[in-house]
Design a protein around this motif. Sequence first.
Motif: not given
Length: 557
Positions: A153-158, A169-176, A207-217
């Motif tokens: 879809g309309y996704c943040p991409q480098p 932001l690029i449009s793609s109908s193919s899963p990337l 493993h439960s509880g060890d998650l890191l949170c990432y963000s982009w866009g």
Amino acid sequence: MLRKVVGASAGEAHTLALTGDGSVFSWGRGTFGRLGTGKDSDELSPVRVSFAEGRGEPKFVEVAAGAYHSLALQDDGSVWSWGYNIYGQLGHNVEKSAAPTLIEEFKELGAPNSLSREPNAIHETTTLKVSSIKAGGMMSLAIDNLGALWMWGYCPQPSSTEKEEEFSLISSSSPLPVWDFHGHTVVKVACGNEHVVACVSPGENFHSGDLLCYSWGNNSHGQLGLGDRKPRARPQVISTFEEDSPWAIYEIACGAFHTAILTNKKSYDQAIESRCWTFGLGENGQLGHGTVTSASRPEPVSGLPHETFLISLDCGLFHTSVVSACGDVWSWGMEKGFGLFPGAIDSGGDALTPIRVRCGETPDGLFPVPVQVACGAAHTVLVADDGRKLWAWGRGRSGVLGRGQIADSFVPAPLTWPQSEANSDKEVERRNFESKASSHPSGGMSVETAVHLSDQSRLPPEKLRRLMEQYAAVLHFSVFRKPLDERSLPQSLHDSGVFDVRQELENMLAAADGGELARLQVFYEGMLSAVKEKIMKRRIKDAVEEYILAHSPGRKP
């Protein structure tokens, strides 16, 4: 009897609901075919979505609503889509689709471990299977059964330039694939109009509880939580929730330009505590911080009681809602937390701090056995009463509240739900739960269980009792998805104030079905990882493994 609802998702002006028998229902605005009924007309009450397939009606385990499009995840790991498609968010090369269509391209991608950046890499032929889906404004996301993240879809991409990699932001109908997480497990993902937030394991396995949170866009309002307003072309860790943080993330959600996160304390020495954090655009009060100021770093919502445990979270365009395990619902943001546009009601303005939404059918205003909250652009839907009843409030035009009319409602009102057969197929419901829980890396709701068992002897008896009651309540909710009634407290707590882990695990294993066993396993892994004393860790592991083996199918006598 009513069909039991196990999940819901709200778009701009439409809502999707998943029932325990694997059926999908939709209602609200029908423009662009987003309801999947084969036409563009509105539906004022829930209608069942029909999926054409030669071998019979497929069964589904998850639904996701974008602004104008919809997704449904089948129990075999395949994904269906319908609605608006100008940016390719359906995964097809059509302008729109008013009827559900299978995304065939996932079948051709192969297993994620076969993917490579190298042009001459040898690709395996294992079919890719999806375990979780999410839809944002104009984009779609999926996590596969090996923990890899895909976007279309309309996704943040480098976007590469001569000097550096820039955000676009690029449009793609193919899963990337999102290559940055290769070798890690993506557990949860959420997206707004132009930004994405993901919870990812630090290493290869979760493993439960060890998650890191990432963000982009896009980051024009600080919605990435990185301390500035610069966009990011690639995922970056939100430092507030790094590995040394005292908070563990278990739920995330995105509005158009803001983000909300639920966490709980990694250490329960005093009490089990959950907290809601928000950041991004704040001009309508959607952050709940008491101001209209935007925030570029996560800040806790101070208007929520600390003693309650929050189980569900969602963001509309400009409002936010949370639900507690005991049935409290809070909302904040545009027009008193309704998300309605200014002037829609004489409300006195936006809600800058959380406002409690009361259930008019109970004396204390609590919603019975809450399951999930879902926020659209200007409406909110709550699944409660263990999935047997839905309430909705906010803007009612196009029938988005599912009440058979188009009037707005400023108090929660029950939906007009279609009747099902007198006896639902409980076995099908059980299989759907089991498929969902076992295929997703998180196994359902992530609840950090870092109880330092080896330190309990140092706590005063009354404080220890309260702590263990809270621990038992969280364990019960993690496994059975419903609050622990006071009358159902383990007998070991009533008798001695000590939670007999061995006995209660035996009781739960005897009563649990396949999906509940999967959630119990996730809870156990988190508990085990939190115990630091080696002898205690070994004792817990031996006791649990003994009972798991005792109840394993095909165990030899």
